[in-house]
Motif scaffolding. Sequence first.
Motif, PDB file in Angstrom:
ATOM      1  N   VAL A  52     -18.899   6.868  86.771  1.00 46.52           N
ATOM      2  CA  VAL A  52     -17.651   6.691  87.524  1.00 46.52           C
ATOM      3  C   VAL A  52     -17.673   5.301  88.185  1.00 46.52           C
ATOM      4  N   THR A  53     -16.533   4.648  88.191  1.00 48.05           N
ATOM      5  CA  THR A  53     -16.406   3.339  88.824  1.00 48.05           C
ATOM      6  C   THR A  53     -16.426   3.500  90.335  1.00 48.05           C
ATOM      7  N   THR A  54     -17.278   2.735  90.986  1.00 49.33           N
ATOM      8  CA  THR A  54     -17.370   2.742  92.446  1.00 49.33           C
ATOM      9  C   THR A  54     -17.094   1.327  92.930  1.00 49.33           C
ATOM     10  N   LYS A  55     -16.145   1.203  93.837  1.00 55.39           N
ATOM     11  CA  LYS A  55     -15.757  -0.102  94.379  1.00 55.39           C
ATOM     12  C   LYS A  55     -16.157  -0.181  95.847  1.00 55.39           C
ATOM     13  N   ILE A  56     -16.823  -1.264  96.224  1.00 51.16           N
ATOM     14  CA  ILE A  56     -17.151  -1.490  97.630  1.00 51.16           C
ATOM     15  C   ILE A  56     -15.928  -2.101  98.304  1.00 51.16           C
ATOM     16  N   VAL A  57     -15.576  -1.560  99.458  1.00 55.47           N
ATOM     17  CA  VAL A  57     -14.421  -2.054 100.212  1.00 55.47           C
ATOM     18  C   VAL A  57     -14.877  -2.492 101.594  1.00 55.47           C
ATOM     19  N   THR A  58     -14.241  -3.556 102.100  1.00 54.63           N
ATOM     20  CA  THR A  58     -14.651  -4.107 103.390  1.00 54.63           C
ATOM     21  C   THR A  58     -13.608  -3.947 104.485  1.00 54.63           C
ATOM     22  N   ASP A  59     -12.402  -3.539 104.096  1.00 55.84           N
ATOM     23  CA  ASP A  59     -11.370  -3.329 105.112  1.00 55.84           C
ATOM     24  C   ASP A  59     -10.321  -2.357 104.593  1.00 55.84           C
ATOM     25  N   SER A  60      -9.446  -1.920 105.483  1.00 49.57           N
ATOM     26  CA  SER A  60      -8.447  -0.915 105.116  1.00 49.57           C
ATOM     27  C   SER A  60      -7.439  -1.451 104.099  1.00 49.57           C
ATOM     28  N   ARG A  61      -7.186  -2.746 104.094  1.00 55.16           N
ATOM     29  CA  ARG A  61      -6.258  -3.327 103.127  1.00 55.16           C
ATOM     30  C   ARG A  61      -6.810  -3.174 101.703  1.00 55.16           C
ATOM     31  N   GLU A  62      -8.085  -3.497 101.522  1.00 53.97           N
ATOM     32  CA  GLU A  62      -8.736  -3.328 100.216  1.00 53.97           C
ATOM     33  C   GLU A  62      -8.752  -1.859  99.796  1.00 53.97           C
ATOM     34  N   PHE A  63      -9.067  -0.999 100.743  1.00 51.11           N
ATOM     35  CA  PHE A  63      -9.110   0.438 100.510  1.00 51.11           C
ATOM     36  C   PHE A  63      -7.769   0.927  99.974  1.00 51.11           C
ATOM     37  N   MET A  64      -6.683   0.575 100.675  1.00 50.83           N
ATOM     38  CA  MET A  64      -5.358   1.039 100.284  1.00 50.83           C
ATOM     39  C   MET A  64      -4.909   0.421  98.955  1.00 50.83           C
ATOM     40  N   LYS A  65      -5.273  -0.823  98.719  1.00 53.52           N
ATOM     41  CA  LYS A  65      -4.920  -1.469  97.452  1.00 53.52           C
ATOM     42  C   LYS A  65      -5.547  -0.697  96.282  1.00 53.52           C
ATOM     43  N   LEU A  66      -6.809  -0.316  96.418  1.00 56.42           N
ATOM     44  CA  LEU A  66      -7.470   0.448  95.367  1.00 56.42           C
ATOM     45  C   LEU A  66      -6.898   1.861  95.248  1.00 56.42           C
ATOM     46  N   PHE A  67      -6.603   2.476  96.382  1.00 56.73           N
ATOM     47  CA  PHE A  67      -5.995   3.802  96.356  1.00 56.73           C
ATOM     48  C   PHE A  67      -4.680   3.769  95.578  1.00 56.73           C
ATOM     49  N   TYR A  68      -3.814   2.817  95.876  1.00 55.65           N
ATOM     50  CA  TYR A  68      -2.525   2.729  95.184  1.00 55.65           C
ATOM     51  C   TYR A  68      -2.702   2.404  93.699  1.00 55.65           C
ATOM     52  N   TYR A  69      -3.715   1.601  93.372  1.00 61.15           N
ATOM     53  CA  TYR A  69      -4.007   1.310  91.966  1.00 61.15           C
ATOM     54  C   TYR A  69      -4.355   2.608  91.229  1.00 61.15           C
ATOM     55  N   GLY A  70      -5.261   3.387  91.811  1.00 63.19           N
ATOM     56  CA  GLY A  70      -5.637   4.658  91.198  1.00 63.19           C
ATOM     57  C   GLY A  70      -4.469   5.618  91.114  1.00 63.19           C
ATOM     58  N   GLU A  71      -3.684   5.682  92.169  1.00 59.23           N
ATOM     59  CA  GLU A  71      -2.528   6.579  92.232  1.00 59.23           C
ATOM     60  C   GLU A  71      -1.513   6.250  91.125  1.00 59.23           C
ATOM     61  N   GLN A  72      -1.337   4.957  90.830  1.00 65.38           N
ATOM     62  CA  GLN A  72      -0.395   4.540  89.776  1.00 65.38           C
ATOM     63  C   GLN A  72      -0.830   5.028  88.397  1.00 65.38           C
ATOM     64  N   HIS A  73      -2.118   5.314  88.242  1.00 66.90           N
ATOM     65  CA  HIS A  73      -2.631   5.694  86.928  1.00 66.90           C
ATOM     66  C   HIS A  73      -2.825   7.198  86.762  1.00 66.90           C
ATOM     67  N   ARG A  74      -2.351   7.959  87.730  1.00 67.49           N
ATOM     68  CA  ARG A  74      -2.382   9.414  87.577  1.00 67.49           C
ATOM     69  C   ARG A  74      -1.345   9.827  86.545  1.00 67.49           C
ATOM     70  N   MET A  75      -1.620  10.919  85.876  1.00 69.53           N
ATOM     71  CA  MET A  75      -0.680  11.442  84.883  1.00 69.53           C
ATOM     72  C   MET A  75       0.432  12.177  85.624  1.00 69.53           C
ATOM     73  N   THR A  76       1.680  11.784  85.366  1.00 67.70           N
ATOM     74  CA  THR A  76       2.843  12.452  85.957  1.00 67.70           C
ATOM     75  C   THR A  76       3.867  12.714  84.857  1.00 67.70           C
ATOM     76  N   ARG A  77       4.782  13.623  85.154  1.00 68.93           N
ATOM     77  CA  ARG A  77       5.850  13.942  84.206  1.00 68.93           C
ATOM     78  C   ARG A  77       7.035  14.462  85.015  1.00 68.93           C
ATOM     79  N   ALA A  78       8.221  14.141  84.581  1.00 67.64           N
ATOM     80  CA  ALA A  78       9.420  14.663  85.239  1.00 67.64           C
ATOM     81  C   ALA A  78       9.619  16.127  84.852  1.00 67.64           C
ATOM     82  N   THR A  79       9.937  16.933  85.856  1.00 65.18           N
ATOM     83  CA  THR A  79      10.302  18.335  85.619  1.00 65.18           C
ATOM     84  C   THR A  79      11.631  18.572  86.339  1.00 65.18           C
TER      85      THR A  79
END
Length: 154
Positions: A52-79
């Motif tokens: 699993v990819t592990t990223k070191i983060v040094t501040d909340s901005r980096e943390f949130m940037k990575l969170f949103y990156y991961g969130e964009q790549h979740r599988m979604t579908r319209a229902t």
Amino acid sequence: IFSRSSKDPHYKTEISISMVQIYLDRLQDLFLLEAPELNILPDTERVEMPGVTTKIVTDSREFMKLFYYGEQHRMTRATLMNPTSSRGHAALICNVKMQPIDPSMSMKIGKLVLVDLAGYERFAATGITTGIAAEEAKKINASLLALGGVVNSL
């Protein structure tokens, strides 16, 4: 986490995050999309996910940037109920390691896991009846039922 860890002069703190999703019973790395399916290795004290990819983060901005990156790549579908319905469960894993400056002191390690479960799928309400969407819904419902059994046994 970041403001608290920066205030302790007795420790050097390292914060790292990983993000995964379980989609159609497969564990996927949301920070490295072309990565092969991950495996879970249960240990006596913790669960490991080799590769699993592990990223070191040094501040909340980096943390949130990575969170949103991961969130964009979740599988979604319209229902019919939700235009961006999650098609799997996701977990954001945050590891905190505090290494003491003084070698006579003990290292501190913590883990925080935030989980977003896909919602129970009612076939009639979502408009899903066939194909991959129906398969996704079956897997989501089966995993939520299994989780419910675990929680009830606690």
